[in-house]
Design a protein around this motif. Sequence first.
Motif, PDB file in Angstrom:
ATOM      1  N   LEU A 195       0.858  -1.193   0.000  1.00 45.19           N
ATOM      2  CA  LEU A 195       0.000   0.000   0.000  1.00 45.19           C
ATOM      3  C   LEU A 195       0.889   1.237   0.000  1.00 45.19           C
ATOM      4  O   LEU A 195       1.753   1.389   0.875  1.00 45.19           O
ATOM      5  CB  LEU A 195      -0.906  -0.002   1.231  1.00 45.19           C
ATOM      6  CG  LEU A 195      -1.789  -1.248   1.405  1.00 45.19           C
ATOM      7  CD1 LEU A 195      -2.619  -1.137   2.668  1.00 45.19           C
ATOM      8  CD2 LEU A 195      -2.690  -1.461   0.200  1.00 45.19           C
ATOM      9  N   VAL A 196       0.679   2.097  -0.978  1.00 44.39           N
ATOM     10  CA  VAL A 196       1.529   3.283  -1.126  1.00 44.39           C
ATOM     11  C   VAL A 196       0.672   4.534  -1.160  1.00 44.39           C
ATOM     12  O   VAL A 196      -0.550   4.471  -1.337  1.00 44.39           O
ATOM     13  CB  VAL A 196       2.408   3.195  -2.389  1.00 44.39           C
ATOM     14  CG1 VAL A 196       3.382   2.023  -2.286  1.00 44.39           C
ATOM     15  CG2 VAL A 196       1.546   3.042  -3.640  1.00 44.39           C
ATOM     16  N   SER A 197       1.323   5.690  -0.979  1.00 46.40           N
ATOM     17  CA  SER A 197       0.587   6.954  -0.865  1.00 46.40           C
ATOM     18  C   SER A 197       1.267   8.065  -1.650  1.00 46.40           C
ATOM     19  O   SER A 197       2.494   8.090  -1.793  1.00 46.40           O
ATOM     20  CB  SER A 197       0.493   7.349   0.614  1.00 46.40           C
ATOM     21  OG  SER A 197      -0.066   8.635   0.758  1.00 46.40           O
ATOM     22  N   ARG A 198       0.428   8.992  -2.126  1.00 47.82           N
ATOM     23  CA  ARG A 198       0.929  10.227  -2.726  1.00 47.82           C
ATOM     24  C   ARG A 198       0.622  11.428  -1.829  1.00 47.82           C
ATOM     25  O   ARG A 198       1.066  12.531  -2.121  1.00 47.82           O
ATOM     26  CB  ARG A 198       0.276  10.446  -4.095  1.00 47.82           C
ATOM     27  CG  ARG A 198       0.783   9.523  -5.188  1.00 47.82           C
ATOM     28  CD  ARG A 198       2.089   9.995  -5.763  1.00 47.82           C
ATOM     29  NE  ARG A 198       1.950  11.217  -6.539  1.00 47.82           N
ATOM     30  CZ  ARG A 198       2.977  11.964  -6.949  1.00 47.82           C
ATOM     31  NH1 ARG A 198       4.217  11.631  -6.621  1.00 47.82           N
ATOM     32  NH2 ARG A 198       2.780  13.056  -7.661  1.00 47.82           N
ATOM     33  N   THR A 199      -0.142  11.210  -0.751  1.00 41.69           N
ATOM     34  CA  THR A 199      -0.584  12.330   0.089  1.00 41.69           C
ATOM     35  C   THR A 199       0.138  12.389   1.432  1.00 41.69           C
ATOM     36  O   THR A 199       0.052  13.400   2.122  1.00 41.69           O
ATOM     37  CB  THR A 199      -2.099  12.221   0.367  1.00 41.69           C
ATOM     38  OG1 THR A 199      -2.358  11.004   1.082  1.00 41.69           O
ATOM     39  CG2 THR A 199      -2.896  12.219  -0.923  1.00 41.69           C
ATOM     40  N   HIS A 200       0.833  11.354   1.828  1.00 40.87           N
ATOM     41  CA  HIS A 200       1.453  11.295   3.159  1.00 40.87           C
ATOM     42  C   HIS A 200       2.555  12.354   3.289  1.00 40.87           C
ATOM     43  O   HIS A 200       3.351  12.549   2.361  1.00 40.87           O
ATOM     44  CB  HIS A 200       2.034   9.897   3.392  1.00 40.87           C
ATOM     45  CG  HIS A 200       2.321   9.594   4.827  1.00 40.87           C
ATOM     46  ND1 HIS A 200       3.436  10.073   5.475  1.00 40.87           N
ATOM     47  CD2 HIS A 200       1.644   8.861   5.747  1.00 40.87           C
ATOM     48  CE1 HIS A 200       3.428   9.652   6.721  1.00 40.87           C
ATOM     49  NE2 HIS A 200       2.358   8.927   6.912  1.00 40.87           N
ATOM     50  N   PRO A 201       2.637  13.038   4.446  1.00 43.42           N
ATOM     51  CA  PRO A 201       3.725  14.015   4.648  1.00 43.42           C
ATOM     52  C   PRO A 201       5.113  13.382   4.523  1.00 43.42           C
ATOM     53  O   PRO A 201       6.076  14.063   4.162  1.00 43.42           O
ATOM     54  CB  PRO A 201       3.484  14.521   6.080  1.00 43.42           C
ATOM     55  CG  PRO A 201       2.036  14.259   6.336  1.00 43.42           C
ATOM     56  CD  PRO A 201       1.698  13.019   5.578  1.00 43.42           C
TER      57      PRO A 201
END
Length: 386
Positions: A195-201
């Motif tokens: 699971l990956v993110s583009r919004t995480h700080p």
Amino acid sequence: MNSEFIEALNAIEKERGIGQGILIDAFEAALVAAYKRNYGANNNVRAVVDRDTGEVQIFASKTVVEQVENPYGEITLEDAKKVNALYELGDVLEEEVDPKSFGRIAAQTAKQVVVQRIREAERGVIFDEYVEKENEVLTAIVQRVEKGGVYVELGKTDGLIGANEVIPGETYNNADRLKVYVLEVRKANKGPQVLVSRTHPGLVKRLFELEVPEIQSGVVQIKSIAREAGFRTKVAVHSTDSQVDAVGACVGQKGIRVERIVSELHNEKIDIIEWDADPAVYIAKSLSPARVLMVYINEGEKAAKVIVPDNQLSLAIGKEGQNVRLAAKLTGWKIDIKSQTQAEEEMAAYAEAEAAAEAADEMMDETLDEVMDEALTLDPEPETEA
């Protein structure tokens, strides 16, 4: 044949990254499955593959009995004593079996077991590799976009940018390359689920670490990050070396370092501010680009009242309160912003209220004095005779 077998294992080990020991264990399990497929699942059998030579041996356990009913699991006392004269009824001996006697169906079973074990081992290797990359940044290639999120390729496995982890307004096309932050790696039946993110700080933090050598070396530290993905991010930095400008190092010559990060985040605005141990100074800087006149600190409630010039109020608050909201997240303080005029009006109103209160107190004191004086001058009541 045995040397070719070992060479084949070595080739698979190099290609798939699976240890030879795991492959040999899989092959031994496959031989056991093949034997049981041929001679019955209730038989006890073990396979041994020499790690150096590749020599294969299969041993079937047989119980010593008077009369054999199952030739694959039992042996007569007479035949057992030919092996060792000490055997008695009820004892168990191991007899080597020739694997060449296995049938074609049994061989197919063995192949299926080997393939299955290799796949399981491969998934385990991939899981171990990617679980170490949690909280790191990887380069992803977009495969497809669905309602549930964006599916991406991460090299040896696939990843998912969940619907809540997609930057608002960002569009994705097949084969697009982008940076993603690894949130979590889970085990699943079809292999690891990343699971990956583009919004995480954390994505912003890692991008700065990649772009700024001073952060990599530890000279410049990222103290805090507040982010509203797709719109604006505030980053507080501090230099451990008085000769190094923390903000300048992150911005780079002609802004090239921060521009690369902004470009990767599709033009998300980034404010880089200098962290300060003094909360009042830190809060004032966190409201950049607005100019601050005064900061009043309430340590007990961890709250601050900030005074800004009249023409800076909207800038300090930001569109829909975004600037002050991010400043509060960045510093960890509650922030109340007032314009200079508002502050002066409040102070004037407060002073007026104080004056009115003092006047009321004085009037009350005078009234009490008058009442007391009047009470003391009254004639005492005449005494009554008994």
